[in-house]
Motif scaffolding. Structure first.
Motif, PDB file in Angstrom:
ATOM      1  N   ALA A 280      77.214  20.502  45.966  1.00  0.00           N
ATOM      2  CA  ALA A 280      77.726  21.119  44.740  1.00  0.00           C
ATOM      3  C   ALA A 280      78.363  22.471  44.997  1.00  0.00           C
ATOM      4  CB  ALA A 280      76.607  21.255  43.711  1.00  0.00           C
ATOM      5  N   THR A 281      77.896  23.193  46.014  1.00  0.00           N
ATOM      6  CA  THR A 281      78.447  24.506  46.330  1.00  0.00           C
ATOM      7  C   THR A 281      78.359  24.751  47.827  1.00  0.00           C
ATOM      8  OG1 THR A 281      78.294  26.891  45.941  1.00  0.00           O
ATOM      9  CG2 THR A 281      76.236  25.663  45.938  1.00  0.00           C
ATOM     10  N   GLY A 282      79.261  25.592  48.314  1.00  0.00           N
ATOM     11  CA  GLY A 282      79.219  25.968  49.730  1.00  0.00           C
ATOM     12  C   GLY A 282      78.903  27.428  49.935  1.00  0.00           C
ATOM     13  N   ARG A 283      78.503  28.133  48.873  1.00  0.00           N
ATOM     14  CA  ARG A 283      78.408  29.582  48.923  1.00  0.00           C
ATOM     15  C   ARG A 283      77.390  30.099  49.939  1.00  0.00           C
ATOM     16  NH1 ARG A 283      80.396  33.629  46.189  1.00  0.00           N
ATOM     17  NH2 ARG A 283      81.443  32.250  44.706  1.00  0.00           N
ATOM     18  N   GLN A 284      76.328  29.381  50.209  1.00  0.00           N
ATOM     19  CA  GLN A 284      75.253  29.924  51.052  1.00  0.00           C
ATOM     20  C   GLN A 284      75.392  29.601  52.539  1.00  0.00           C
ATOM     21  OE1 GLN A 284      73.069  32.078  49.768  1.00  0.00           O
ATOM     22  NE2 GLN A 284      74.245  31.784  47.894  1.00  0.00           N
ATOM     23  N   PHE A 285      76.293  28.708  52.899  1.00  0.00           N
ATOM     24  CA  PHE A 285      76.275  28.201  54.270  1.00  0.00           C
ATOM     25  C   PHE A 285      76.887  29.149  55.296  1.00  0.00           C
ATOM     26  CE2 PHE A 285      76.282  24.244  51.655  1.00  0.00           C
ATOM     27  CZ  PHE A 285      74.962  23.920  51.903  1.00  0.00           C
ATOM     28  N   ALA A 286      77.759  30.048  54.872  1.00  0.00           N
ATOM     29  CA  ALA A 286      78.351  30.978  55.834  1.00  0.00           C
ATOM     30  C   ALA A 286      77.413  32.115  56.186  1.00  0.00           C
ATOM     31  CB  ALA A 286      79.656  31.541  55.278  1.00  0.00           C
ATOM     32  N   GLY A 287      76.444  32.435  55.280  1.00  0.00           N
ATOM     33  CA  GLY A 287      75.607  33.595  55.578  1.00  0.00           C
ATOM     34  C   GLY A 287      74.312  33.693  54.819  1.00  0.00           C
ATOM     35  N   GLY A 288      73.916  32.670  54.055  1.00  0.00           N
ATOM     36  CA  GLY A 288      72.769  32.808  53.172  1.00  0.00           C
ATOM     37  C   GLY A 288      71.430  32.354  53.709  1.00  0.00           C
ATOM     38  N   PHE A 289      71.381  31.841  54.935  1.00  0.00           N
ATOM     39  CA  PHE A 289      70.096  31.369  55.475  1.00  0.00           C
ATOM     40  C   PHE A 289      69.134  32.549  55.563  1.00  0.00           C
ATOM     41  CE2 PHE A 289      67.296  29.552  58.835  1.00  0.00           C
ATOM     42  CZ  PHE A 289      66.994  28.355  58.204  1.00  0.00           C
ATOM     43  N   THR A 290      67.911  32.341  55.114  1.00  0.00           N
ATOM     44  CA  THR A 290      66.916  33.407  55.049  1.00  0.00           C
ATOM     45  C   THR A 290      65.649  32.961  55.748  1.00  0.00           C
ATOM     46  OG1 THR A 290      67.837  34.148  52.924  1.00  0.00           O
ATOM     47  CG2 THR A 290      65.626  34.905  53.484  1.00  0.00           C
ATOM     48  N   THR A 291      65.189  33.768  56.696  1.00  0.00           N
ATOM     49  CA  THR A 291      64.012  33.409  57.501  1.00  0.00           C
ATOM     50  C   THR A 291      63.554  34.657  58.250  1.00  0.00           C
ATOM     51  OG1 THR A 291      63.143  31.794  59.087  1.00  0.00           O
ATOM     52  CG2 THR A 291      65.334  32.686  59.540  1.00  0.00           C
TER      53      THR A 291
END
Length: 633
Positions: free
Chosen positions: A504-515
């Protein structure tokens, strides 16, 4: 299930001489491991010493009551036992096994506990399935049970007798909902429970003087007593030098060593084996204080608010460091805090692409239009996006939603100049990675968070997500700082919920991974270990080789583009490093590893300056990484 196997198995218990199975399922129930639990534990069929049914257990297929009269059909096998010589055993046709593990592999094959593939191939790194584990213990038991059917509908004929015996003997039960899950990997916790119950079934001394404890790792309640006993017996020696990893599968070589150690006092041949001992010492742990001082010095020099560092040695996460604050002035940074890793997210997306190619869900070199159901203006592929050569326009103002991206893919206005896949078209592209993440979700019908969790994160005990609000412990998300000012609040990061549908969205894949740095280092360790983690293969070596495949010609900065990392020769005292940097909202991060040694470093920072070193890498990360690489060389 028919009555025949129950009766046969009960006769076996009488012949062998059994003892009551400890009520481990009661502890599992306290944790929520009941009959319907599908993954975190296993339930066991058995009785308490008082003869009362253990609550919360899964009875295999509504079996007939154990009180019914037994009928013939079970005999004690003539086990290989004391017979045979060391020379005969070592002559077993076993190939592809490291020398230090050869005795264990040969023993397992010679005694008929494990089988080999074509031409004696042992496949030592491959995970052991639950069916294989139960079958090995069944063969070791010396009992022969023959059944016509099994209470679990998912058990194939090859494991039917073993599963029936295991259920009757209290060694292993199902996974809820009438499933045994014979093809699922057996985890360290599950195997520990099987071994413990098996030893109790054989009437062994179950005295235990060990209490297992590891920071940040929780052994499932049903297996805690069993895991203590396994460690007390030294059965997991060499497997847990860098962490318990209770949900990690057990490899075939590891199981061979475990079975050989289990039999040392019962089988003279097992007592003669040369078995591997504990792993090599960690140079990082040996030099921890000096490295900690170097980390603090670099953090202070660059004005960092908080820093996390994780170290990989020989493909294993061995050590961690932290500095400063998670919440400035109030909450000290810990290893468990979660930080938005910025463009290190692209490594996680690239890993998902590799895993999905293994599953046949995607093709690196096919046009992505097939996954979107649209014609492409240019022949964009997964490979061209991973190598930043897609020619897709890169702008924050371009739509990230499904409909907007689909329109971009089919329009001339959605592209820049150049030919997709050509190094001459190289242009670092955040937006294309958003499209790649969507493409992978559309192709697989799964969220990438689920792909990572099911294939890697759950096994290695890591908590990371593109939808940060879906983390197991979102309360540990740290705010991001630009120097000393707030760059993005923890609540803002936590507000990213799972989107309405995969793709539905691609907004998080370039930089949104959180760990955390430690959990990000587990992904680095998997790559540095060529697809193996702590001796267990979680992905194909060919997949890692594909990710590491790089351009024949260098980019202007002297690096070579891989998928999606870059290879830089002569960096931080190493012949070459694969690496990826990341920056956003004031974080400056670095993931790197040495493909020759399997060493690596992950550095996550908040609030530091953004100065770069001679390699073009954020200096705060580079100085820390250089100090670690020097110390562990």
């Amino acid at each position: 299930m028919g009555e025949r196997w129950i009766a046969a198995a009960l006769l076996a218990l009488a012949l062998v001489g059994t003892c009551a199975v400890p009520p481990l399922a009661e502890a599992a129930k306290d944790r929520g491991c009941g009959a319907a639990e599908a993954a975190s534990g296993e339930t066991v069929l058995g009785e308490t010493a008082s003869g009362e049914a253990v609550p919360g257990e899964t009875a295999p297929g509504e079996a007939a009551p154990a009180e019914e009269a037994p009928e013939a059909g079970c005999v004690l096998a003539e086990t290989a036992g004391p017979a045979g010589s060391l020379a005969d055993m070592r002559a077993a046709a076993v190939t592809g096994v490291p020398e230090e593990h050869r005795d264990a592999a040969c023993y397992a094959v010679y005694r008929g506990l494990l089988e080999t593939g074509p031409e004696g191939a042992f496949g030592g790194e491959e995970p052991v399935s639950r069916g294989e584990a139960v079958a090995a213990l069944y063969r070791l038991s010396g009992v022969q049970v023959r059944v016509d059917e099994c209470g679990y509908g998912d058990v194939p004929e090859e494991y039917r007798d073993a599963v029936a015996w295991a259920g009757s003997a209290g060694v292993s039960g199902g996974m809820g909902e009438g499933r045994f899950a014979p093809a699922s990997p057996v985890t360290r916790s599950q195997l520990a429970a099987m071994l413990y119950r098996f030893a109790a079934w054989r009437g062994e001394d179950m005295t235990c003087r060990t209490a297992v404890c590891a920071e940040g790792e929780e052994v499932p309640a049903y297996a805690r007593e069993a895991m203590d006993w396994v460690f007390d017996r030294g059965l997991y020696e060499g497997m847990t030098d860098n962490g318990i990893y209770p949900d990690l599968p057990v490899s075939r070589l590891q199981l061979a060593c475990i079975l050989a150690r289990l039999e040392r006092e019962r089988d003279p041949l097992a007592g003669e084996l040369a078995l591997p001992e504990g792993g090599t010492a960690s140079r990082s742990r040996e030099r921890h204080e000096a490295i900690a001082q170097a980390v603090a010095a670099a953090a202070r020099r660059h004005g960092a608010v908080g820093v996390q560092v994780a170290v990989v040695e020989g493909g294993a996460v061995t050590d961690t460091y932290r500095y400063g604050w998670a919440v400035q002035g109030t909450v000290p940074m810990t290893d468990r805090h979660k930080i938005r890793v910025a463009s290190l997210s692209k490594v996680a997306v690239g890993l998902c692409a590799a895993l999905l190619q293994e599953e046949g869900a995607v093709d690196y070199d096919a046009g992505i239009g097939a996954y979107w159901g649209t014609a492409l203006w240019k022949p964009v592929t997964i490979r061209s996006i991973l190598t930043h050569t897609s020619t897709l326009l890169n702008s924050e103002s371009i739509a990230w939603d499904y409909e907007g991206v689909k329109a971009q893919l089919g329009s001339k206005s959605g592209y820049g100049g150049g030919t997709p896949g050509s190094l001459g078209s190289w242009n670092y592209n955040n937006h294309a990675f958003g499209i790649l993440g969507q493409t992978l979700e559309l192709a697989s019908g799964r969220y990438l968070d689920d792909v990572l969790s099911e294939r890697v994160l759950d096994f290695v005990g890591a908590d990371g997500a593109f939808a940060a609000g879906a983390l197991e412990q979102p309360e540990l998300i740290a705010p991001l700082y630009r120097t000393r000012s707030l760059g993005r609040s923890a609540d803002s990061v936590r507000s990213v919920a799972r989107w309405s549908a995969p793709g539905a969205t691609g907004r998080q894949f370039a930089g949104g991974f959180t760990t955390s740095a430690k959990d990000m280092a587990k992904l680095a360790a998997l790559l540095a270990g060529d697809g193996c983690f702590e001796g267990v293969r979680l992905m194909e070596a060919a997949s890692v080789e594909r990710m590491e495949g790089h351009s024949a010609r260098a980019l202007p900065d002297g690096t070579y583009q891989a998928l999606p990392m870059r290879l830089r020769p002569g960096t931080y005292g190493r012949e070459a490093l694969y690496y990826h940097t990341g920056s956003a909202y004031g974080v400056y991060n670095l993931l790197s590893y040495d493909p020759s040694t399997g060493d690596g470093v992950v550095v996550l920072t908040t609030g530091a300056d953004g100065g770069k070193d001679a390699c073009g890498i954020y200096a705060v990360c580079g100085e820390i990484s250089r100090a670690v690489y020097d110390a562990i060389a």
